[in-house]
Design an enzyme around this catalytic site. Structure first.
Site, PDB file in Angstrom:
ATOM      1  CB  SER A 438     -37.262 -72.199 -41.297  1.00 41.04           C
ATOM      2  OG  SER A 438     -38.352 -72.206 -42.208  1.00 41.04           O
ATOM      3  CB  CYS A 493     -34.169 -76.296 -32.711  1.00 45.12           C
ATOM      4  SG  CYS A 493     -34.669 -77.707 -31.702  1.00 45.12           S
TER       5      CYS A 493
END
Length: 792
Positions: A438, A493
């Site tokens: 993250s 992602c």
């Protein structure tokens, strides 16, 4: 490890470096191997098996002279030395003590009172039998074999055995007395060298998996060991909420043991030929293919993605393993031959040392395989912290790596959360850190690891765009958008989270919603599942809140997947495909990374406006355009600010021979993952300049700083052949730089005076600068060559 005697006979014999070990045997093996490299042999002096072990130096039969000098004139006869005289004591002493589940080595006295052994085979320990060999001698004696026959069979398994039949007779005598250990104090002697890892095959189910639920072990020094930590995190199946396994919070001592194991393995591993390292990668990719079903099923069980996505997870990681099989060419440096007379210059790439990786939950196999194969095949040792939410795939890969022959200590795994991440960032023995995760966590890791002088590569906050032009192929574009936006429940992602329709979205809206509704939401293990659950309940709650925030900010929710219920999996963390139109840049849902099966749809009046929207966003993993116009595609490719660009491709993630290139706020660091950049990240460059020629004896040494001339890199300028008595001014004329008072410096081919001493032509002589004024006056003299006179 370099032999002590190969270095210098006069060097001090060093004690082994202190450290932490997972068990007593590993500690003893480390001490024994290090001692032999320094020219001495270590013996166990005292041992309490589960508490402490004291080790000293075995002098190997050097006796102390306890007799008084004999006066020969007195005629007193010297007594013959008794065979039981004491060995000379060496003050060297080490202590291994068990603390908090680990064996900690300390050096009590690291000095010796004798010289190093020149030939370790001359030491009596080389002729002693191991306990296993003693038991074999007993069995063969009971079977009626003679000592010579016994010795012959023992040498079949240990060709380096130096014992004689006499030693076998002595062992038999001890056995008759009931003494099976033969010698009370066990001496540590060299073990037979074995290429690769000596661990048994991991095809049998490891013991830690037989527990219910299994507690995931650490991998330290080639062994899977249970953590001494009393705190564990449950790994939850996101489709059923059942506990799959438990992950311990690795203790600080265990982490230090993992670092020490990696550091200890590095010297040998870095000197292992790259072809040998490649062969291990070839074997690893073979084993991954063999067990791909097991790995994919584990990913689906722990992470939730559909089984077909789990197979893709493994396959994309496998591509990096295959790429690492060519490391011999990937790691090649540059060579410049004969840059001057007899001088070559070349560069080589060398491993960094101990490296570490922190991997996320969304790709439990692919991301670790981005890191491990490249790092270790470059010659580094590696410590991986898998995601605490989905560690199983990493453990399966670690088992396969050991089975493939990766030596003990080259790959280590530890588990945990913030404390382990901080330890990785702060440990001075770790030279580089790879991170995928993250945004906030990645920036924290980048800042903290950089502060301690580490290399860092971090793929962080992800937001990917797709621009749809009016001329795009409808079916191909819709299929690509749906697969890229909702595959793996949008937790990739590289997932497309935002679509910008140029010229309006009205013609696309209904068809997009129709395709999204056709996707089957179910547990990943169920046949035909397209969208599985998200990783955990807090993530599901966050996604639902962001969807509601988008609605509150004015977006149109044309497909809402928040209330979906999957039969037989009612407790699962499921969110169905969700689509919002009329999204704008000021909305919270646009600013945040959703990381779920949610597609945001925007509109732009022109391609320029669409490009500006993307470029204003702080993230830059990937951006794609769907069009039939080559001009539009070329413009998009040139002007878009994104690390990866797709043209009629929704997910432009490259294959391993091209680096994964995130940019802007989606990447922190200098060198990207895999490809050439990945090899450069895990290596450091060294440049060598060498000269091999016969050197003439000089009259003396010079303390002058070596310049290019001294190195022979610049040819010496020779003066022209001038008359012996005349000094000639040289005018170099091409352009006047004179400002009225200053000098005029010219660059022109001039005629020098002839051997008869004729003057220069008038054209040149009028530009010659007189020495009497201020400025620069170049002159050439027969004795000194070219001289510059600087007058200011």
């Amino acid at each position: 490890m370099t032999s002590y005697m190969e270095l210098n006979d006069t060097l001090e014999m060093l004690p082994p470096p202190p450290g932490s070990f997972i068990d007593r045997e590993e500690l003893i093996q480390h001490i024994g191997e290090f001692a032999l490299s320094q020219g001495y042999v270590v013996t166990i002096k005292q041992s309490k098996k589960d508490k402490v072990v004291v080790l000293g130096c075995d002098r190997g039969g050097v006796y102390r002279n306890r007799r008084k000098p004999v006066d020969e004139s007195s005629g007193e006869l010297a007594r013959k030395r008794k065979t039981g005289s004491r060995l000379t004591n060496c003050p060297f002493e080490l202590v291994g003590k068990k603390e908090d589940g680990l064996w900690v080595l300390t050096v009590k006295n690291g000095s010796h009172n004798h010289e190093a052994l020149k030939d370790i085979s001359e030491h009596p320990s080389a002729r002693r039998f191991t306990e296993k060999e003693v038991m074999l001698i007993k069995e063969m004696t009971e079977a009626g074999l003679k000592p010579r026959q016994i010795l012959k069979r023992l040498r079949q398994s240990n060709p380096e055995l130096l014992s004689t039949p006499k030693h076998v007779y002595n062992v038999k005598a001890k056995l008759r007395q009931g003494n099976l250990t033969v010698r009370r104090l066990k001496t540590l002697r060299p073990q037979a060298s074995v290429e690769g890892n000596s661990q048994p095959s991991t095809t049998n189910e490891p013991s830690w998996r037989k527990r219910c639920p299994p507690r995931v072990p650490n991998l330290i020094g080639g062994r899977f060991v249970d953590s001494q930590s009393s705190i564990s995190i449950d790994v939850i199946n996101p489709a059923t909420q059942q506990v799959v396994s438990q992950v311990p919070l690795t203790t600080a001592e265990e982490f230090k043991a993992a670092v020490f194991a990696a550091k200890r393995a590095f010297p040998t591993w870095r000197n292992t030929p790259v072809t040998t390292r490649q062969r291990i990668m070839f074997k690893l990719q073979e084993l991954i293919r063999r067990d791909v079903e097991k790995i994919a099923l584990n990913i689906t069980t722990e992470q939730g993605k559909a089984l077909k996505d789990a197979y893709n997870d493994v396959d994309r990681g496998l591509e990096v393993v295959e790429h690492a099989c060519g490391m011999a060419t990937l790691q090649m440096g540059d060579f410049a031959s004969n840059i001057s007379n007899g001088i070559d210059s070349y560069s080589i790439r060398e491993p960094l040392g101990v490296c570490a990786g922190i991997s996320p939950h969304n790709f439990p196999a692919m991301i670790p395989l981005w890191m491990i194969p490249i790092a270790v095949t470059c010659g580094n040792t590696f410590i991986l912290k898998p995601s605490e939410k989905a560690p199983g795939a990493c453990m399966l890969l670690a088992e396969l790596a050991m089975e493939a022959g990766l030596p003990n200590g080259v790959l280590n795994m530890v588990h945990g959360t913030n404390d382990i991440v901080n330890a990785i960032c702060d440990d001075e023995n770790i030279k580089a850190v790879s991170f995928v995760g993250s945004d906030a966590a990645g920036r924290y890791v980048h800042e903290r690891a950089s502060a301690s002088g580490k290399r860092i590569q971090a793929n962080i906050g992800a937001k990917n765009f797709a621009v749809v032009m009016p001329d795009a192929n409808v079916d191909a574009t819709l299929n690509a958008l749906v697969a890229a936006g909702f595959g793996a429940a949008g937790q990739r992602c590289t997932a497309v989270s935002t679509v910008i329709f140029v010229g309006g979205s009205k013609l696309w809206e209904d068809k997009l919603v129709e395709r999204a509704k056709a996707l089957k939401v179910n547990a990943g293990t169920e046949p035909g599942a397209d969208v599985g659950p998200v990783i955990c309940k807090p993530v599901k709650e966050r996604i639902c809140k962001l969807i509601q925030a988008g609605v509150d900010d004015g977006a149109r929710l044309v497909l809402d997947g928040r209330q979906i219920v999957v039969p037989q999996f009612e407790l699962g963390n499921f969110i169905g495909p969700s689509v919002l139109f009329d999204v704008t840049e000021d909305m919270e849902i646009y600013k945040e990374g959703v990381s779920g099966p949610v597609l945001l749809c925007m509109q732009a009046n022109s391609l320029d406006e669409a490009i500006n929207i993307i470029n204003r966003n702080k993230y830059g993993v990937g951006a794609s355009i769907f069009t039939a116009s080559g001009a539009a595609a070329r413009k998009f490719q040139a002007e878009i600010e994104s690390g990866q660009v797709g043209i009629n491709v929704a997910v432009p993630a490259p294959l391993p021979f091209v680096s994964f290139t995130g940019s802007k706020g989606s990447f922190a660091g200098d060198l990207n993952f895999y490809g050439k950049a990945g090899v450069h990240f895990y290596t450091q460059i060294k440049t060598v300049t060498q000269q091999w020629k016969d050197f003439l004896n000089g009259d003396g040494a010079s303390a002058e700083f070596p310049s290019q001339d001294l190195l022979g890199l610049t040819p010496t300028m020779q003066p022209p052949d001038f008359p012996s008595n005349d000094t000639v001014s040289l005018g170099l004329n091409s352009r006047d730089f004179s400002n009225g008072d200053g000098a005029s410096l010219g660059l022109n081919d001039g005629e020098f005076s002839s051997s008869d001493g004729e003057s220069l032509p008038e054209k040149h002589s009028k530009d010659v600068i007189p020495n009497s004024g201020d400025g620069i006056s170049p002159t050439v003299s027969p004795s000194n060559g070219l001289n510059w006179t600087l007058n200011f």
